[in-house]
Design a protein around this motif. Structure first.
Motif, PDB file in Angstrom:
ATOM      1  N   GLY A  24       0.800  -1.235   0.000  1.00 18.64           N
ATOM      2  CA  GLY A  24       0.000   0.000   0.000  1.00 18.64           C
ATOM      3  C   GLY A  24       0.825   1.273   0.000  1.00 18.64           C
ATOM      4  O   GLY A  24       0.269   2.372  -0.032  1.00 18.64           O
ATOM      5  N   LYS A  25       2.146   1.146   0.042  1.00 22.51           N
ATOM      6  CA  LYS A  25       2.997   2.346   0.018  1.00 22.51           C
ATOM      7  C   LYS A  25       3.726   2.443  -1.316  1.00 22.51           C
ATOM      8  O   LYS A  25       3.900   1.441  -2.002  1.00 22.51           O
ATOM      9  N   PRO A  26       4.170   3.662  -1.679  1.00 22.31           N
ATOM     10  CA  PRO A  26       4.847   3.811  -2.972  1.00 22.31           C
ATOM     11  C   PRO A  26       6.225   3.156  -2.973  1.00 22.31           C
ATOM     12  O   PRO A  26       7.046   3.441  -2.104  1.00 22.31           O
ATOM     13  N   VAL A  27       6.462   2.264  -3.965  1.00 17.89           N
ATOM     14  CA  VAL A  27       7.724   1.523  -4.068  1.00 17.89           C
ATOM     15  C   VAL A  27       8.131   1.503  -5.528  1.00 17.89           C
ATOM     16  O   VAL A  27       7.287   1.323  -6.404  1.00 17.89           O
ATOM     17  N   LEU A  28       9.432   1.690  -5.791  1.00 16.52           N
ATOM     18  CA  LEU A  28       9.903   1.501  -7.156  1.00 16.52           C
ATOM     19  C   LEU A  28      11.205   0.716  -7.167  1.00 16.52           C
ATOM     20  O   LEU A  28      11.917   0.659  -6.174  1.00 16.52           O
ATOM     21  N   VAL A  29      11.484   0.099  -8.342  1.00 23.70           N
ATOM     22  CA  VAL A  29      12.733  -0.633  -8.522  1.00 23.70           C
ATOM     23  C   VAL A  29      13.508   0.047  -9.638  1.00 23.70           C
ATOM     24  O   VAL A  29      12.928   0.454 -10.651  1.00 23.70           O
ATOM     25  N   MET A  30      14.815   0.193  -9.413  1.00 21.73           N
ATOM     26  CA  MET A  30      15.668   0.907 -10.366  1.00 21.73           C
ATOM     27  C   MET A  30      16.411  -0.063 -11.269  1.00 21.73           C
ATOM     28  O   MET A  30      16.645  -1.209 -10.918  1.00 21.73           O
ATOM     29  N   SER A  31      16.834   0.443 -12.414  1.00 23.54           N
ATOM     30  CA  SER A  31      17.650  -0.339 -13.339  1.00 23.54           C
ATOM     31  C   SER A  31      19.053  -0.495 -12.759  1.00 23.54           C
ATOM     32  O   SER A  31      19.369   0.076 -11.721  1.00 23.54           O
ATOM     33  N   GLY A  32      19.915  -1.215 -13.465  1.00 24.14           N
ATOM     34  CA  GLY A  32      21.314  -1.324 -13.078  1.00 24.14           C
ATOM     35  C   GLY A  32      21.908   0.065 -12.946  1.00 24.14           C
ATOM     36  O   GLY A  32      21.425   1.020 -13.571  1.00 24.14           O
ATOM     37  N   ASN A  33      22.913   0.191 -12.077  1.00 19.95           N
ATOM     38  CA  ASN A  33      23.537   1.492 -11.852  1.00 19.95           C
ATOM     39  C   ASN A  33      22.577   2.488 -11.204  1.00 19.95           C
ATOM     40  O   ASN A  33      22.833   3.689 -11.204  1.00 19.95           O
ATOM     41  N   ASP A  34      21.445   2.005 -10.704  1.00 21.84           N
ATOM     42  CA  ASP A  34      20.425   2.859 -10.081  1.00 21.84           C
ATOM     43  C   ASP A  34      20.049   4.033 -10.975  1.00 21.84           C
ATOM     44  O   ASP A  34      19.839   5.158 -10.504  1.00 21.84           O
ATOM     45  N   CYS A  36      17.521   4.272 -13.890  1.00 22.94           N
ATOM     46  CA  CYS A  36      16.152   4.553 -14.340  1.00 22.94           C
ATOM     47  C   CYS A  36      15.146   3.773 -13.500  1.00 22.94           C
ATOM     48  O   CYS A  36      15.491   2.809 -12.831  1.00 22.94           O
ATOM     49  N   VAL A  37      13.876   4.180 -13.644  1.00 19.10           N
ATOM     50  CA  VAL A  37      12.790   3.439 -13.006  1.00 19.10           C
ATOM     51  C   VAL A  37      12.392   2.276 -13.922  1.00 19.10           C
ATOM     52  O   VAL A  37      12.065   2.501 -15.083  1.00 19.10           O
ATOM     53  N   ILE A  38      12.425   1.040 -13.410  1.00 19.28           N
ATOM     54  CA  ILE A  38      12.008  -0.087 -14.262  1.00 19.28           C
ATOM     55  C   ILE A  38      10.804  -0.836 -13.703  1.00 19.28           C
ATOM     56  O   ILE A  38      10.258  -1.698 -14.370  1.00 19.28           O
ATOM     57  N   ALA A  39      10.380  -0.533 -12.479  1.00 22.50           N
ATOM     58  CA  ALA A  39       9.151  -1.138 -11.962  1.00 22.50           C
ATOM     59  C   ALA A  39       8.543  -0.185 -10.953  1.00 22.50           C
ATOM     60  O   ALA A  39       9.262   0.467 -10.187  1.00 22.50           O
ATOM     61  N   ARG A  40       7.205  -0.095 -10.970  1.00 14.72           N
ATOM     62  CA  ARG A  40       6.515   0.877 -10.112  1.00 14.72           C
ATOM     63  C   ARG A  40       5.324   0.216  -9.447  1.00 14.72           C
ATOM     64  O   ARG A  40       4.593  -0.544 -10.074  1.00 14.72           O
ATOM     65  N   SER A  41       5.116   0.532  -8.187  1.00 14.36           N
ATOM     66  CA  SER A  41       3.882   0.099  -7.532  1.00 14.36           C
ATOM     67  C   SER A  41       2.746   0.978  -8.050  1.00 14.36           C
ATOM     68  O   SER A  41       2.984   2.024  -8.658  1.00 14.36           O
ATOM     69  N   ASN A  42       1.498   0.564  -7.808  1.00 16.80           N
ATOM     70  CA  ASN A  42       0.358   1.374  -8.261  1.00 16.80           C
ATOM     71  C   ASN A  42       0.426   2.789  -7.707  1.00 16.80           C
ATOM     72  O   ASN A  42       0.057   3.746  -8.392  1.00 16.80           O
ATOM     73  N   GLU A  43       0.905   2.923  -6.445  1.00 19.12           N
ATOM     74  CA  GLU A  43       0.981   4.246  -5.812  1.00 19.12           C
ATOM     75  C   GLU A  43       1.961   5.135  -6.578  1.00 19.12           C
ATOM     76  O   GLU A  43       1.734   6.337  -6.730  1.00 19.12           O
ATOM     77  N   VAL A  44       3.067   4.544  -7.082  1.00 19.87           N
ATOM     78  CA  VAL A  44       4.055   5.328  -7.845  1.00 19.87           C
ATOM     79  C   VAL A  44       3.480   5.690  -9.213  1.00 19.87           C
ATOM     80  O   VAL A  44       3.647   6.813  -9.699  1.00 19.87           O
ATOM     81  N   LYS A  45       2.775   4.751  -9.843  1.00 13.45           N
ATOM     82  CA  LYS A  45       2.143   5.041 -11.132  1.00 13.45           C
ATOM     83  C   LYS A  45       1.176   6.207 -10.987  1.00 13.45           C
ATOM     84  O   LYS A  45       1.097   7.090 -11.845  1.00 13.45           O
ATOM     85  N   ALA A  46       0.433   6.200  -9.857  1.00 19.08           N
ATOM     86  CA  ALA A  46      -0.559   7.262  -9.628  1.00 19.08           C
ATOM     87  C   ALA A  46       0.104   8.631  -9.487  1.00 19.08           C
ATOM     88  O   ALA A  46      -0.529   9.652  -9.730  1.00 19.08           O
ATOM     89  N   LEU A  47       1.371   8.655  -9.105  1.00 20.34           N
ATOM     90  CA  LEU A  47       2.076   9.935  -8.985  1.00 20.34           C
ATOM     91  C   LEU A  47       2.536  10.449 -10.353  1.00 20.34           C
ATOM     92  O   LEU A  47       3.135  11.513 -10.452  1.00 20.34           O
ATOM     93  N   GLY A  48       2.300   9.661 -11.396  1.00 21.23           N
ATOM     94  CA  GLY A  48       2.649  10.102 -12.741  1.00 21.23           C
ATOM     95  C   GLY A  48       4.097   9.827 -13.119  1.00 21.23           C
ATOM     96  O   GLY A  48       4.608  10.403 -14.088  1.00 21.23           O
ATOM     97  N   ILE A  49       4.762   8.956 -12.377  1.00 25.22           N
ATOM     98  CA  ILE A  49       6.154   8.622 -12.706  1.00 25.22           C
ATOM     99  C   ILE A  49       6.148   7.534 -13.773  1.00 25.22           C
ATOM    100  O   ILE A  49       5.601   6.453 -13.579  1.00 25.22           O
ATOM    101  N   GLY A  50       6.760   7.826 -14.937  1.00 27.26           N
ATOM    102  CA  GLY A  50       6.702   6.902 -16.069  1.00 27.26           C
ATOM    103  C   GLY A  50       7.796   5.861 -16.009  1.00 27.26           C
ATOM    104  O   GLY A  50       8.806   6.022 -15.327  1.00 27.26           O
ATOM    105  N   MET A  51       7.553   4.784 -16.764  1.00 30.90           N
ATOM    106  CA  MET A  51       8.555   3.730 -16.909  1.00 30.90           C
ATOM    107  C   MET A  51       9.794   4.328 -17.580  1.00 30.90           C
ATOM    108  O   MET A  51       9.669   5.071 -18.553  1.00 30.90           O
ATOM    109  N   GLY A  52      10.985   3.999 -17.046  1.00 35.81           N
ATOM    110  CA  GLY A  52      12.209   4.467 -17.694  1.00 35.81           C
ATOM    111  C   GLY A  52      12.651   5.876 -17.317  1.00 35.81           C
ATOM    112  O   GLY A  52      13.628   6.377 -17.850  1.00 35.81           O
ATOM    113  N   THR A  53      11.917   6.509 -16.406  1.00 38.62           N
ATOM    114  CA  THR A  53      12.318   7.860 -15.993  1.00 38.62           C
ATOM    115  C   THR A  53      13.674   7.812 -15.284  1.00 38.62           C
ATOM    116  O   THR A  53      13.872   6.994 -14.398  1.00 38.62           O
TER     117      THR A  53
END
Length: 421
Positions: A24-34, A36-53
DNA sequence: TCTGGGGTCCTAGGACCC
DNA sequence: TCTGGGGTCCTAGGACCC
């Protein structure tokens, strides 16, 4: 009948299995080398953060919204994935894994009206047994099953499983489905669709074959067929890879030739492990290294060298020799290399190797060394025995940024969770 | 300052054959 | 001056997927 099983926000869900406090909390997973964003929880998606940012662009949001960030932990995701696949394989005679978090199941043994309740049970089983939420789409074609799974994911009322079985259901679903979300419609095809006034999946499905084949070639026509309910996309269930890549981006550009060589040696060793695991050999190897595409203030260079091996092999020592020779020929002094990697290709069955008449290498000896090498590493731990040219732990620490790595809970005894009772 | 990693399939065009 | 017709194989690059 196909069922597509698709894990929800897979990498984030894997992290949450061992961190239930993050539910239920915002969580994201980063690509190698930290990077880009490569995975987002629904809460992060709702904040408008796109894949690959890129991370550096969203530092303030991360702080403000208290987003928990994880470095990529493939040991964990790969292991959770294989647990899910193994559970799924008990429910079907034909399971085709499509990606790390998706698989198609054939449900031919069920009546149409049994499919949805059956898949709802699978959803509950994976959630309670493994801890990952999944969505399942059921339909007569793979493309329609993909569509159905998106509905299952979006609307909780489906209990995780949505089916498109009748023609009325198909027409209704496609009329609500944006064309750009259809499996097989990428950026280029979407542009064409927009120009042609196609907005929903139904708009495409309703055009006739002549119209479709004027605009698209084979893959596009297959997608159109599948949307109309004609099963025509075959997935090969060949597990053998036709190419194997290991590559990384470094924390900062590397100019030291020996450091890059040590990294490339590591990449080659991992490539060959993957190659031998599927009992294959390869006859071609590409070595590449490049400077940052985003910098113009330092000398840029794209190094790429294709090596044809004299005969198919999976022997690390032999390939290391060719790799180093090829790399040293192309390496440019003073270039900050930001990313490098190895690609193996022309992969074939390792049991039938055509030997070269002019080959002078003692391959029996190479083979015995490789077997002994693997046996030592199998017994004492991966990478315990290494080639001298490979990188040291300090070099890796300096050059790979992985600042928010979670433990390898399920694959490393040193990192297993301890519970105080 | 900082921007991922690993795949597959298809197609056009070049090289080559008779 | 006029210079064929019909193939196959290979590869790089494009498009797509996750």
């Amino acid at each position: 009948m196909y069922a597509l099983v698709d894990c929800n926000n897979f990498f984030v869900s894997c992290e949450r299995v061992f961190r239930p406090d993050l539910e239920g909390k915002p969580v994201l997973v980063m690509s190698g080398n930290d990077g880009c964003v490569i995975a987002r929880s629904n809460e992060v998606k709702a904040l408008g953060i796109g894949m690959g940012t890129p991370l550096f662009r969203i530092r303030d949001i991360i702080e403000r919204e208290h987003i928990t960030c994880f470095s990529t932990n493939f040991s964990l995701y790969g292991d959770i994935s294989s647990r899910i696949m193994s559970l799924l394989s008990r429910h079907t005679e034909s399971l085709q894994q499509y990606s790390i978090d998706e698989a198609f199941l054939r449900l031919d043994h069920l009546n149409p009206d049994e499919c949805k309740p059956y898949c709802e049970r699978i959803v509950r089983e994976i959630r309670s047994g493994i801890g990952v939420p999944v969505s399942i789409g059921i339909a007569h074609t793979k493309t329609l099953a993909k569509v159905a799974s998106k509905f299952a994911k979006k609307h909780t009322g489906y209990n995780g499983a949505c089916s498109i079985l009748t023609d009325e259901q198909r027409v209704k679903a496609l009329s609500l489905f944006p064309i750009e979300d259809v499996w097989g419609i990428g950026r280029k095809n979407f542009n064409k669709m927009q120009m042609a006034g196609v907005r929903t999946a139904l708009d495409l499905a309703n055009h006739d074959e002549q119209w479709v084949s004027n605009l698209f070639s084979r893959p596009g026509i297959a997608t159109w067929q599948e949307l109309r309910g004609v099963d025509c996309i075959e997935l090969s269930d060949l597990p053998e890879k036709k190419s194997i890549t290991v590559s990384r981006t470094f924390a900062s550009g590397i100019t030291d030739r020996r450091v890059i060589e040590s990294m490339l040696a590591d990449f080659l060793v991992s490539c060959c492990e993957k190659l031998r695991r599927q009992r294959s050999v390869c006859q071609q190897m590409t070595i590449f290294a490049m400077s940052s595409r985003f910098r113009t203030d330092t000398p840029g260079h794209y190094l790429s060298s294709l090596v044809s091996l004299p005969q198919p092999t999976s022997n690390v020592q032999e390939m290391l020799e060719y790799m180093l020779t090829a790399f040293r020929r192309e390496y440019r002094y003073g270039v900050p290399y930001k990313r490098a990697g190895i690609i193996l290709s022309q992969i074939s069955n390792g049991n039938v190797v055509q030997r070269s008449f002019f080959d002078e290498r003692d391959r029996e000896r190479d083979g015995r060394i490789q077997v002994a090498f693997d046996a030592v590493n199998h017994k004492f731990g991966r990478n315990r025995l290494r080639y001298a040219v490979q990188s040291s732990a300090e070099v890796r620490k300096d050059n790979f940024r992985l600042e928010h790595l979670s433990p390898r809970y399920t694959t490393s005894l040193d990192e297993i969770m301890t519970i105080k009772v």
